[in-house]
Design a protein around this motif. Structure first.
Motif, PDB file in Angstrom:
ATOM      1  N   ALA A  19      48.099 108.040  -4.603  1.00 35.39           N
ATOM      2  CA  ALA A  19      46.947 107.295  -5.121  1.00 35.39           C
ATOM      3  C   ALA A  19      47.272 105.839  -5.453  1.00 35.39           C
ATOM      4  O   ALA A  19      46.445 104.957  -5.236  1.00 35.39           O
ATOM      5  CB  ALA A  19      46.387 107.988  -6.362  1.00 35.39           C
ATOM      6  N   ALA A  20      48.456 105.587  -5.992  1.00 35.27           N
ATOM      7  CA  ALA A  20      48.816 104.233  -6.440  1.00 35.27           C
ATOM      8  C   ALA A  20      50.308 103.965  -6.182  1.00 35.27           C
ATOM      9  O   ALA A  20      51.116 103.943  -7.106  1.00 35.27           O
ATOM     10  CB  ALA A  20      48.484 104.071  -7.920  1.00 35.27           C
ATOM     11  N   PRO A  21      50.673 103.763  -4.925  1.00 32.93           N
ATOM     12  CA  PRO A  21      52.093 103.599  -4.568  1.00 32.93           C
ATOM     13  C   PRO A  21      52.756 102.343  -5.131  1.00 32.93           C
ATOM     14  O   PRO A  21      53.987 102.281  -5.199  1.00 32.93           O
ATOM     15  CB  PRO A  21      52.077 103.585  -3.041  1.00 32.93           C
ATOM     16  N   ASP A  47      42.797 102.465  -8.495  1.00 32.00           N
ATOM     17  CA  ASP A  47      43.799 103.381  -7.943  1.00 32.00           C
ATOM     18  C   ASP A  47      44.573 104.083  -9.051  1.00 32.00           C
ATOM     19  O   ASP A  47      44.859 105.278  -8.962  1.00 32.00           O
ATOM     20  CB  ASP A  47      44.773 102.626  -7.035  1.00 32.00           C
ATOM     21  N   VAL A  48      44.909 103.349 -10.106  1.00 31.99           N
ATOM     22  CA  VAL A  48      45.655 103.943 -11.221  1.00 31.99           C
ATOM     23  C   VAL A  48      44.788 104.967 -11.956  1.00 31.99           C
ATOM     24  O   VAL A  48      45.266 106.043 -12.322  1.00 31.99           O
ATOM     25  CB  VAL A  48      46.168 102.849 -12.181  1.00 31.99           C
ATOM     26  N   ARG A  49      43.524 104.661 -12.151  1.00 31.63           N
ATOM     27  CA  ARG A  49      42.617 105.632 -12.782  1.00 31.63           C
ATOM     28  C   ARG A  49      42.511 106.896 -11.930  1.00 31.63           C
ATOM     29  O   ARG A  49      42.480 108.010 -12.451  1.00 31.63           O
ATOM     30  CB  ARG A  49      41.233 105.019 -12.989  1.00 31.63           C
ATOM     31  N   HIS A  50      42.460 106.718 -10.624  1.00 30.70           N
ATOM     32  CA  HIS A  50      42.402 107.875  -9.720  1.00 30.70           C
ATOM     33  C   HIS A  50      43.693 108.695  -9.832  1.00 30.70           C
ATOM     34  O   HIS A  50      43.646 109.928  -9.878  1.00 30.70           O
ATOM     35  CB  HIS A  50      42.177 107.416  -8.275  1.00 30.70           C
ATOM     36  N   ALA A  51      44.834 108.018  -9.888  1.00 35.19           N
ATOM     37  CA  ALA A  51      46.116 108.716 -10.033  1.00 35.19           C
ATOM     38  C   ALA A  51      46.134 109.555 -11.303  1.00 35.19           C
ATOM     39  O   ALA A  51      46.572 110.718 -11.286  1.00 35.19           O
ATOM     40  CB  ALA A  51      47.264 107.710 -10.054  1.00 35.19           C
TER      41      ALA A  51
END
Length: 64
Positions: A19-21, A47-51
């Motif tokens: 999700a957040a590489p 992306d971080v929220r999704h992770a």
């Protein structure tokens, strides 16, 4: 946004890395997540929220 990662809770699923590489990686020896950037830029916030949302162990904590 500040990102916290509880490695003791991590189950090495790797969803955060997918999700957040730019923010997360995994240790080679056991797959436990590693935090690369505790204060990612606003452009990566989604992306971080999704992770955090897809982490099966709820090991990612966000302070906004």
């Amino acid at each position: 946004m500040k990102v916290l990662l509880d490695q003791d809770k991590c189950v090495a699923s790797g969803q955060c890395v997918v999700a957040a590489p730019d923010v997360f990686d995994q240790r080679d020896e056991d797959g436990i997540a590693v935090l690369l950037d505790a204060t990612p830029p606003a452009s990566g916030a989604e992306d971080v929220r999704h992770a955090a949302a897809v982490c099966p162990a709820l090991a990612i904590i966000l302070e906004e």
